[in-house]
Motif scaffolding. Structure first.
Motif, PDB file in Angstrom:
ATOM      1  N   LEU A   7     -10.294 -30.772 -32.243  1.00  0.00           N
ATOM      2  CA  LEU A   7     -10.547 -29.454 -32.812  1.00  0.00           C
ATOM      3  C   LEU A   7     -11.757 -28.802 -32.147  1.00  0.00           C
ATOM      4  O   LEU A   7     -12.742 -29.477 -31.836  1.00  0.00           O
ATOM      5  N   ARG A   8     -11.658 -27.497 -31.948  1.00  0.00           N
ATOM      6  CA  ARG A   8     -12.757 -26.716 -31.381  1.00  0.00           C
ATOM      7  C   ARG A   8     -13.257 -25.723 -32.424  1.00  0.00           C
ATOM      8  O   ARG A   8     -12.468 -25.102 -33.137  1.00  0.00           O
ATOM      9  N   VAL A   9     -14.575 -25.578 -32.515  1.00  0.00           N
ATOM     10  CA  VAL A   9     -15.202 -24.630 -33.436  1.00  0.00           C
ATOM     11  C   VAL A   9     -15.877 -23.542 -32.610  1.00  0.00           C
ATOM     12  O   VAL A   9     -16.570 -23.833 -31.632  1.00  0.00           O
ATOM     13  N   ILE A  10     -15.660 -22.281 -32.999  1.00  0.00           N
ATOM     14  CA  ILE A  10     -16.289 -21.157 -32.326  1.00  0.00           C
ATOM     15  C   ILE A  10     -17.527 -20.739 -33.118  1.00  0.00           C
ATOM     16  O   ILE A  10     -17.443 -20.492 -34.333  1.00  0.00           O
ATOM     17  N   LEU A  11     -18.676 -20.658 -32.460  1.00  0.00           N
ATOM     18  CA  LEU A  11     -19.925 -20.256 -33.109  1.00  0.00           C
ATOM     19  C   LEU A  11     -20.390 -18.916 -32.544  1.00  0.00           C
ATOM     20  O   LEU A  11     -20.246 -18.662 -31.346  1.00  0.00           O
ATOM     21  N   PHE A  12     -20.958 -18.072 -33.403  1.00  0.00           N
ATOM     22  CA  PHE A  12     -21.411 -16.748 -32.987  1.00  0.00           C
ATOM     23  C   PHE A  12     -22.747 -16.447 -33.664  1.00  0.00           C
ATOM     24  O   PHE A  12     -22.796 -15.929 -34.781  1.00  0.00           O
ATOM     25  N   PRO A  13     -23.880 -16.791 -32.996  1.00  0.00           N
ATOM     26  CA  PRO A  13     -25.194 -16.580 -33.620  1.00  0.00           C
ATOM     27  C   PRO A  13     -25.631 -15.124 -33.567  1.00  0.00           C
ATOM     28  O   PRO A  13     -25.295 -14.382 -32.636  1.00  0.00           O
ATOM     29  N   LEU A  14     -26.406 -14.697 -34.564  1.00  0.00           N
ATOM     30  CA  LEU A  14     -27.083 -13.412 -34.511  1.00  0.00           C
ATOM     31  C   LEU A  14     -28.175 -13.527 -33.438  1.00  0.00           C
ATOM     32  O   LEU A  14     -28.858 -14.557 -33.366  1.00  0.00           O
ATOM     33  N   PRO A  15     -28.377 -12.494 -32.590  1.00  0.00           N
ATOM     34  CA  PRO A  15     -29.264 -12.660 -31.432  1.00  0.00           C
ATOM     35  C   PRO A  15     -30.754 -12.547 -31.739  1.00  0.00           C
ATOM     36  O   PRO A  15     -31.472 -11.717 -31.172  1.00  0.00           O
TER      37      PRO A  15
END
Length: 453
Positions: A7-15
């Motif tokens: 399984l792959r998890v996509i992460l998207f941090p606030l900059p």
């Protein structure tokens, strides 16, 4: 290293520095549990991919000009984040859609994990049938107050006299009425749509991850489950598992460690107001004089751009700089976790961002609280009034108050009592991340939750 689980998890941090660090620490935690990691990020404040060779990094445009990219963003963080939220939705959707199209049967994309400060990601995830889990980088206690923040601002809760400033805010303990104006800052009603959107999108998510633990806010975590009606995972403090040093956006001055090596145990006050807070030139001078007059060794982080209207420390006179250098050291940025863990550090004068507060607790370093605004006001109240492991300056940035607080914490008997309470709190939080502890168990629950999505 555990084998991959497919399984792959996509992460998207606030900059922002305080949001990127926890997200990449979370990435390391999930990777250690067998998940593959892809990090989508904006061009602004792009993380250093070379520091994380096991992850895949994908950059999307954010619509900011070169001037905005290169200028100091800390003068108007809310405006900048609002602009990025408007600009990044379409590029993010395209990037996420391409990832889903390219995903293989052998490695399915399980979910998206992003910061609660992104306002468009829930709708994008829903349109692509991808579960979204929210990462909250501040206390659960503060997120729980989001539904009532507009009410507190509009219904006369701001104190109308100094005599009421110390009154408790019954709907938002342990805040005092004097704290509310600093929570809202100059943004006022502009914050209402932002707060409403976060509440709505979080309620529609598949869960919330907090960088906290039951030992610090058990009741608030249970309340968060009732308010948002989604699974809650309190797996902090994240840095107890993986350091944030490799994800720093600033160049760290490593010379402070050899300098600390020469100091006596618990003799140095560490001073840092974080990556976003700004202060005026007069406030800067008051802190400088207070540190100098305290006669205590200090390590002071003066981030370029910290002082409004100044590049660095040029507001200080040559004589004051010489006086400061006799007892202390000034750097532009420091490896904070390493500094707080150093035997020479005896106190931390901090803005009480949640990252810094947690790091101080985990190293057993008592605090002097000088919050800037937003959730820092709540964190500082917990430090001074609930856990009683620090001294609150109550917004008084005056040399005599700074000197007094430093001396109380570092050399007087009250400081020793504070240090003893901090030692107990450190031990309690430390147990949470060990095998069988509350955070350790919550990580296992989170991993199973992601596997089930």
């Amino acid at each position: 290293m555990e084998k991959r689980n497919g399984l792959r998890v996509i992460l998207f941090p606030l900059p922002l520095q305080g949001c990127i660090n926890p997200m990449l620490q979370l990435a390391n935690i999930l990777h250690s549990r067998g998940f593959s990691i892809t990090v989508i990020h904006t061009r602004f404040n792009a993380p250093r991919s070379s520091s994380h060779p096991l992850f895949t990094f994908l950059q999307i445009p954010d619509g900011l000009s070169e001037t905005q990219i290169n200028d100091d963003p800390t003068s108007n963080v809310m405006s900048l984040l609002a602009q990025i939220n408007r600009n990044a939705e379409s590029p993010f959707r395209d990037c996420l859609q391409n990832l889903l199209l390219q995903s293989q049967e052998s490695e399915r994309i399980s979910c998206l994990i992003d910061d609660c400060g992104w306002l468009f990601t829930q709708s994008v995830a829903e349109s692509l049938n991808l579960p979204r889990i929210v990462l909250c980088t501040f206390k659960a206690t503060f997120l729980n107050a989001y539904p009532i923040l507009p009410l507190l601002r509009t219904q006369g809760y701001l104190p109308d006299s100094d005599s009421k400033a110390g009154d408790s805010v019954l709907e938002f303990p342990p805040l005092q009425k004097r704290d509310l104006s600093r929570v809202f800052g100059e943004n006022g009603e502009k914050l209402d749509p932002f707060v409403h959107a976060i509440v709505d999108t979080t309620m529609r998510s598949s869960g919330i991850i907090f960088m906290s633990c039951e030992e610090l806010e058990k009741d608030s975590l249970a309340l968060a489950n009732e308010i948002f009606k989604v699974p809650i995972f309190a797996i902090g403090p994240f840095h107890s598992y993986f350091s944030a040093s490799s994800s720093s956006l600033f160049t760290q001055d490593e010379t402070c460690i050899p300098w600390l090596d020469k100091q006596e145990d618990k003799s140095v006050i560490y001073v840092s107001l974080g990556s976003v807070v700004n202060i005026t030139e007069s406030e800067f001078l008051e802190i400088a004089c207070g540190l100098s007059n305290s006669k205590q060794p200090f390590l002071w982080v003066v981030r370029p751009g910290l002082v409004l209207g100044a590049q660095w420390i040029e507001p200080l006179s040559e004589g004051l700089v010489r006086s400061l250098e006799e007892k202390g050291k000034i750097v532009k940025w420091a490896p904070q976790q390493e500094v707080l863990a150093h035997r020479a550090i005896g106190g931390f004068l901090t803005h009480n961002g949640w990252n810094s507060t947690l790091e101080s607790i985990c190293e057993g370093v008592p605090m002097i609280c000088l919050p800037g605004g937003w959730d820092q006001m709540l964190n500082s109240r917990f430090v001074s009034d609930v856990w009683r492991v620090g001294i609150h300056l109550e917004g008084r940035i005056e040399r005599k108050e700074i000197e007094k607080a430093v001396r109380i914490l570092m050399v007087e008997s009250e400081g020793e009592r504070i240090r003893e309470r901090m030692k107990v709190l450190k031990e309690e939080v430390g147990r949470s991340v060990k095998h069988g502890g509350s955070s350790f168990r919550s990580i296992e629950t989170l991993a199973n939750h992601i596997l089930s999505l």
